[in-house]
Enzyme design. Sequence first.
Site, PDB file in Angstrom:
ATOM      1  N   PRO A   2      15.193   2.497 -43.307  1.00 22.25           N
ATOM      2  CA  PRO A   2      15.634   2.700 -44.363  1.00 22.25           C
ATOM      3  C   PRO A   2      14.871   2.215 -46.247  1.00 22.25           C
ATOM      4  O   PRO A   2      14.085   1.274 -45.780  1.00 22.25           O
ATOM      5  CB  PRO A   2      16.562   1.874 -45.105  1.00 22.25           C
ATOM      6  CG  PRO A   2      17.273   1.741 -43.147  1.00 22.25           C
ATOM      7  CD  PRO A   2      15.789   1.717 -42.084  1.00 22.25           C
ATOM      8  N   GLU A   3      14.416   3.024 -46.705  1.00 22.45           N
ATOM      9  CA  GLU A   3      13.263   3.063 -48.010  1.00 22.45           C
ATOM     10  C   GLU A   3      14.317   2.805 -48.748  1.00 22.45           C
ATOM     11  O   GLU A   3      15.413   2.362 -48.932  1.00 22.45           O
ATOM     12  CB  GLU A   3      12.432   4.352 -47.796  1.00 22.45           C
ATOM     13  CG  GLU A   3      11.779   4.466 -46.566  1.00 22.45           C
ATOM     14  CD  GLU A   3      10.476   5.430 -46.513  1.00 22.45           C
ATOM     15  OE1 GLU A   3      10.419   6.237 -47.821  1.00 22.45           O
ATOM     16  OE2 GLU A   3       9.697   5.635 -45.720  1.00 22.45           O
TER      17      GLU A   3
END
Length: 281
Positions: A2-3
């Site tokens: 996840p960014e």
Amino acid sequence: MPELPEVETTKTSLQPLLNQHVQAVQVLNARLRWPIPADLNKLVGQRLTALKRRSKYILAEFEQDQMLWHLGMSGSFRLCQPSDELRKHDHLLIDFEDVQLRYHDPRRFGCILWLDQQHQSKLIDTLGPEPLSNDFNAAYLWQKLRNKKVAIKVALMDNHIVVGVGNIYATESLFNIGVHPAQSAFTLTQVQVQKLVFEVKRILKQAIDLGGSTLRDYSNAMGENGYFQQTLLAYGRAGDMCVNCETTLENLKLGQRASVFCPQCQPLKKTINTTKNTVKK
């Protein structure tokens, strides 16, 4: 992993918890990147007053305490009913007034920590500016890159320079402005720096609007997938044709991360930039 857009989307999906009081806490597996604190029962009776994001951290503010949550490589939060069947790798359950929050993390690289002075100084205070803030501008980035001999993609993913620009969004931004990911950061021209700042902001805003990227199993706390991956032009497309010139996209590793690029649209330039002028914001 996840960014920033996925973390921002997750934070937004947790908004139903605001102003609810914690009823119970159950730790099923404390062995994350760092052990889940043994005294989480302090949360019982406290109201969740705010949810914020700093870089890829979610900051959860309760009436007396603050927590720092990080999704790591494979973590996710989910809003459930206590009667819902548990999944393998559900490690933490927090009961609120009308819903249960579950933290799920197969690879256990995430973290659930108190946001105390130690973690504030170690994990938060050293971070660079938020990419969507006014502090991240062309003048700032130009100054940061002037003496950086590392690849521009590596510099762009350095959280001390700017936070949250992960592999997906760095790859797409550089493709869209025609800069090779391995180009030395200090060789970028002022015009390229201006274009890069603009494109990073545009890409991240678009990704947030589309709910982030679901490449494997990412979903927000409501179980909804992201759709930004449907717009990808370079990331994950090595071996495919460039959408601009039909040249075959290539891949190289930078900082142990895959970096897809078009050798025609993103030629590797080695010209040293000796300009000393500053960039206008």
